[in-house]
Scaffold this motif. Sequence first.
Motif, PDB file in Angstrom:
ATOM      1  N   THR A 114       0.831  -1.205   0.000  1.00 25.27           N
ATOM      2  CA  THR A 114       0.000   0.000   0.000  1.00 25.27           C
ATOM      3  C   THR A 114       0.862   1.250   0.000  1.00 25.27           C
ATOM      4  O   THR A 114       0.559   2.240  -0.672  1.00 25.27           O
ATOM      5  N   ARG A 115       1.951   1.221   0.746  1.00 26.47           N
ATOM      6  CA  ARG A 115       2.869   2.357   0.793  1.00 26.47           C
ATOM      7  C   ARG A 115       3.390   2.706  -0.602  1.00 26.47           C
ATOM      8  O   ARG A 115       3.601   3.880  -0.921  1.00 26.47           O
ATOM      9  N   HIS A 116       3.570   1.696  -1.452  1.00 29.60           N
ATOM     10  CA  HIS A 116       4.185   1.918  -2.758  1.00 29.60           C
ATOM     11  C   HIS A 116       3.202   1.888  -3.932  1.00 29.60           C
ATOM     12  O   HIS A 116       3.599   2.207  -5.052  1.00 29.60           O
ATOM     13  N   LEU A 117       1.943   1.513  -3.686  1.00 30.15           N
ATOM     14  CA  LEU A 117       0.990   1.402  -4.785  1.00 30.15           C
ATOM     15  C   LEU A 117      -0.242   2.285  -4.629  1.00 30.15           C
ATOM     16  O   LEU A 117      -0.847   2.672  -5.638  1.00 30.15           O
ATOM     17  N   ALA A 118      -0.655   2.579  -3.411  1.00 30.23           N
ATOM     18  CA  ALA A 118      -1.842   3.410  -3.211  1.00 30.23           C
ATOM     19  C   ALA A 118      -1.514   4.875  -3.476  1.00 30.23           C
ATOM     20  O   ALA A 118      -0.359   5.299  -3.402  1.00 30.23           O
ATOM     21  N   ARG A 119      -2.543   5.649  -3.781  1.00 33.95           N
ATOM     22  CA  ARG A 119      -2.353   7.087  -3.943  1.00 33.95           C
ATOM     23  C   ARG A 119      -1.862   7.699  -2.633  1.00 33.95           C
ATOM     24  O   ARG A 119      -2.277   7.299  -1.557  1.00 33.95           O
ATOM     25  N   ALA A 162     -17.519   1.093  -2.422  1.00 30.71           N
ATOM     26  CA  ALA A 162     -17.873   2.340  -3.112  1.00 30.71           C
ATOM     27  C   ALA A 162     -17.209   3.558  -2.479  1.00 30.71           C
ATOM     28  O   ALA A 162     -17.194   3.717  -1.251  1.00 30.71           O
ATOM     29  N   ALA A 163     -16.640   4.419  -3.330  1.00 31.53           N
ATOM     30  CA  ALA A 163     -16.076   5.712  -2.925  1.00 31.53           C
ATOM     31  C   ALA A 163     -14.989   5.564  -1.863  1.00 31.53           C
ATOM     32  O   ALA A 163     -14.927   6.349  -0.913  1.00 31.53           O
ATOM     33  N   THR A 164     -14.130   4.576  -2.025  1.00 27.20           N
ATOM     34  CA  THR A 164     -12.983   4.413  -1.128  1.00 27.20           C
ATOM     35  C   THR A 164     -11.698   4.436  -1.939  1.00 27.20           C
ATOM     36  O   THR A 164     -11.697   4.187  -3.150  1.00 27.20           O
ATOM     37  N   ASP A 165     -10.596   4.706  -1.263  1.00 28.78           N
ATOM     38  CA  ASP A 165      -9.293   4.795  -1.923  1.00 28.78           C
ATOM     39  C   ASP A 165      -8.544   3.467  -1.913  1.00 28.78           C
ATOM     40  O   ASP A 165      -7.809   3.150  -2.848  1.00 28.78           O
ATOM     41  N   VAL A 166      -8.690   2.718  -0.828  1.00 29.24           N
ATOM     42  CA  VAL A 166      -8.046   1.416  -0.673  1.00 29.24           C
ATOM     43  C   VAL A 166      -9.128   0.393  -0.348  1.00 29.24           C
ATOM     44  O   VAL A 166     -10.006   0.653   0.484  1.00 29.24           O
ATOM     45  N   VAL A 167      -9.065  -0.759  -1.006  1.00 28.49           N
ATOM     46  CA  VAL A 167     -10.013  -1.837  -0.763  1.00 28.49           C
ATOM     47  C   VAL A 167      -9.244  -3.039  -0.223  1.00 28.49           C
ATOM     48  O   VAL A 167      -8.273  -3.480  -0.843  1.00 28.49           O
ATOM     49  N   VAL A 168      -9.662  -3.558   0.922  1.00 28.03           N
ATOM     50  CA  VAL A 168      -9.042  -4.732   1.523  1.00 28.03           C
ATOM     51  C   VAL A 168     -10.028  -5.885   1.483  1.00 28.03           C
ATOM     52  O   VAL A 168     -11.126  -5.787   2.042  1.00 28.03           O
ATOM     53  N   GLY A 183     -15.039  -7.224 -10.146  1.00 31.00           N
ATOM     54  CA  GLY A 183     -14.416  -6.177 -10.930  1.00 31.00           C
ATOM     55  C   GLY A 183     -15.345  -5.039 -11.276  1.00 31.00           C
ATOM     56  O   GLY A 183     -14.918  -3.887 -11.390  1.00 31.00           O
ATOM     57  N   GLU A 184     -16.606  -5.312 -11.425  1.00 34.35           N
ATOM     58  CA  GLU A 184     -17.568  -4.270 -11.811  1.00 34.35           C
ATOM     59  C   GLU A 184     -17.751  -3.222 -10.718  1.00 34.35           C
ATOM     60  O   GLU A 184     -18.277  -2.133 -10.966  1.00 34.35           O
ATOM     61  N   TRP A 185     -17.336  -3.533  -9.472  1.00 41.02           N
ATOM     62  CA  TRP A 185     -17.465  -2.574  -8.381  1.00 41.02           C
ATOM     63  C   TRP A 185     -16.288  -1.616  -8.285  1.00 41.02           C
ATOM     64  O   TRP A 185     -16.369  -0.603  -7.595  1.00 41.02           O
ATOM     65  N   ILE A 186     -15.194  -1.940  -8.937  1.00 38.84           N
ATOM     66  CA  ILE A 186     -13.949  -1.183  -8.753  1.00 38.84           C
ATOM     67  C   ILE A 186     -14.027   0.173  -9.435  1.00 38.84           C
ATOM     68  O   ILE A 186     -14.547   0.304 -10.545  1.00 38.84           O
ATOM     69  N   GLU A 187     -13.472   1.184  -8.773  1.00 37.12           N
ATOM     70  CA  GLU A 187     -13.492   2.553  -9.267  1.00 37.12           C
ATOM     71  C   GLU A 187     -12.075   3.027  -9.604  1.00 37.12           C
ATOM     72  O   GLU A 187     -11.100   2.537  -9.022  1.00 37.12           O
ATOM     73  N   PRO A 188     -11.941   3.973 -10.527  1.00 37.14           N
ATOM     74  CA  PRO A 188     -10.611   4.484 -10.879  1.00 37.14           C
ATOM     75  C   PRO A 188      -9.864   5.011  -9.651  1.00 37.14           C
ATOM     76  O   PRO A 188     -10.451   5.625  -8.761  1.00 37.14           O
ATOM     77  N   GLY A 189      -8.574   4.722  -9.620  1.00 37.95           N
ATOM     78  CA  GLY A 189      -7.721   5.229  -8.552  1.00 37.95           C
ATOM     79  C   GLY A 189      -7.610   4.340  -7.337  1.00 37.95           C
ATOM     80  O   GLY A 189      -6.784   4.600  -6.455  1.00 37.95           O
ATOM     81  N   GLN A 190      -8.411   3.280  -7.277  1.00 41.06           N
ATOM     82  CA  GLN A 190      -8.377   2.430  -6.087  1.00 41.06           C
ATOM     83  C   GLN A 190      -7.169   1.507  -6.075  1.00 41.06           C
ATOM     84  O   GLN A 190      -6.702   1.058  -7.116  1.00 41.06           O
ATOM     85  N   HIS A 191      -6.698   1.229  -4.864  1.00 35.67           N
ATOM     86  CA  HIS A 191      -5.694   0.194  -4.643  1.00 35.67           C
ATOM     87  C   HIS A 191      -6.374  -0.967  -3.935  1.00 35.67           C
ATOM     88  O   HIS A 191      -7.061  -0.772  -2.930  1.00 35.67           O
ATOM     89  N   ILE A 192      -6.185  -2.178  -4.446  1.00 35.36           N
ATOM     90  CA  ILE A 192      -6.877  -3.356  -3.935  1.00 35.36           C
ATOM     91  C   ILE A 192      -5.867  -4.296  -3.304  1.00 35.36           C
ATOM     92  O   ILE A 192      -4.843  -4.636  -3.908  1.00 35.36           O
ATOM     93  N   VAL A 193      -6.176  -4.731  -2.102  1.00 37.76           N
ATOM     94  CA  VAL A 193      -5.377  -5.715  -1.376  1.00 37.76           C
ATOM     95  C   VAL A 193      -6.211  -6.977  -1.227  1.00 37.76           C
ATOM     96  O   VAL A 193      -7.354  -6.912  -0.770  1.00 37.76           O
ATOM     97  N   SER A 194      -5.642  -8.128  -1.607  1.00 36.77           N
ATOM     98  CA  SER A 194      -6.355  -9.404  -1.482  1.00 36.77           C
ATOM     99  C   SER A 194      -5.458 -10.419  -0.795  1.00 36.77           C
ATOM    100  O   SER A 194      -4.367 -10.713  -1.281  1.00 36.77           O
ATOM    101  N   ILE A 195      -5.933 -10.983   0.318  1.00 35.26           N
ATOM    102  CA  ILE A 195      -5.111 -11.943   1.064  1.00 35.26           C
ATOM    103  C   ILE A 195      -5.853 -13.238   1.391  1.00 35.26           C
ATOM    104  O   ILE A 195      -5.298 -14.125   2.028  1.00 35.26           O
ATOM    105  N   GLY A 196      -7.114 -13.365   0.938  1.00 35.01           N
ATOM    106  CA  GLY A 196      -7.944 -14.439   1.447  1.00 35.01           C
ATOM    107  C   GLY A 196      -8.000 -15.722   0.656  1.00 35.01           C
ATOM    108  O   GLY A 196      -8.590 -16.692   1.116  1.00 35.01           O
TER     109      GLY A 196
END
Length: 346
Positions: free
Chosen positions: A129-134, A201-207, A222-235
Amino acid sequence: MELQQVPTVGGGAASEGTTLLLSDDEVRRSCDMAAIVDAIEAALGDAPGPQLALPPRSNLAVEGTFFRVMPAIMSRAGVLGLKMFHGSFERGVRYLVVLCDIETGVVASMLDAAYLTAARTGATSGVATRHLAREDATTVGVIGAGVEAETNLAAVAAVRRIERAKVFSPRPSRRAAFAERMGAALGIEVVPVDTAQAAVAATDVVVAATNTGAGGPVALRGEWIEPGQHIVSIGSTMPSRRELDVPIFTRADAVVFDVQADTVAAESGDVLAWRELDGQAVSAVPTLTELLRAEVPGRRRADDVTVFKSIGAATQDLAAAVAVCERARALKIGTSVRSIADLKTF
């Protein structure tokens, strides 16, 4: 990029010939998320070579019990060791990390790694997140309300000025409890919401930190994703388990894995499904180490969608364990016993 100094085993345990034992509760009390994020970032700066030996993990199974062993030698940190865990999803799983001092060979520490695994998973997401999120990210959407959802949100908050988070879990009581607990822990507003899409919706980072189960529906689409978001997936860390649908990957401007693509594809149902559609694209995904070493680009524009997919690695576990042990010694937490494993000379 200037890489941080890797913490070393310290505190005198190795030189005095003692082994520090830490229970799960003692590990929790010794965790400092910001310090673990920094320790893992420093450790991930080493690619396999003279400073790092990172062999493939071993996966065994018999009669419903799985056993995974993840060894590493980390010369810069002065440690070698392994993380192991075994059990089943039905009966439960036990986790253990063993740290040895390279110079003396002493078994410096043995840690219950149940919570440590969650902490290092979150901390690794924090590095990404430090290197990929806005840089101006202030809001987080969390899907999942378990311990790894907690540690991932805490790690994101350690690297960005997070002001507000939303959380979805299928069980209203769990998402309400998560919101109250994490809001108090982080000093931010955390709001429970009724759907996964509302959390995103309307978030900057998605976990996404879920346990959707074998063959279950995906948690993030994928249809929920908005421009500019950073997505983290660990599950999704088993071939039978899914958390993301394939369009999450195909619409992203940058995708980064924590380990090599073939390893992730072999162990994550999410990436396995993507590989079946486009194996060449999966093979080209870089690692977080390559990103930290500036060997590949990350986010280029503010409206880029970036994705970090994590399945874990021994370097993350050992680096987190070193950071936890250093703090435990400083706080005088844990039990020191006569060195486990006597020296045998030839």
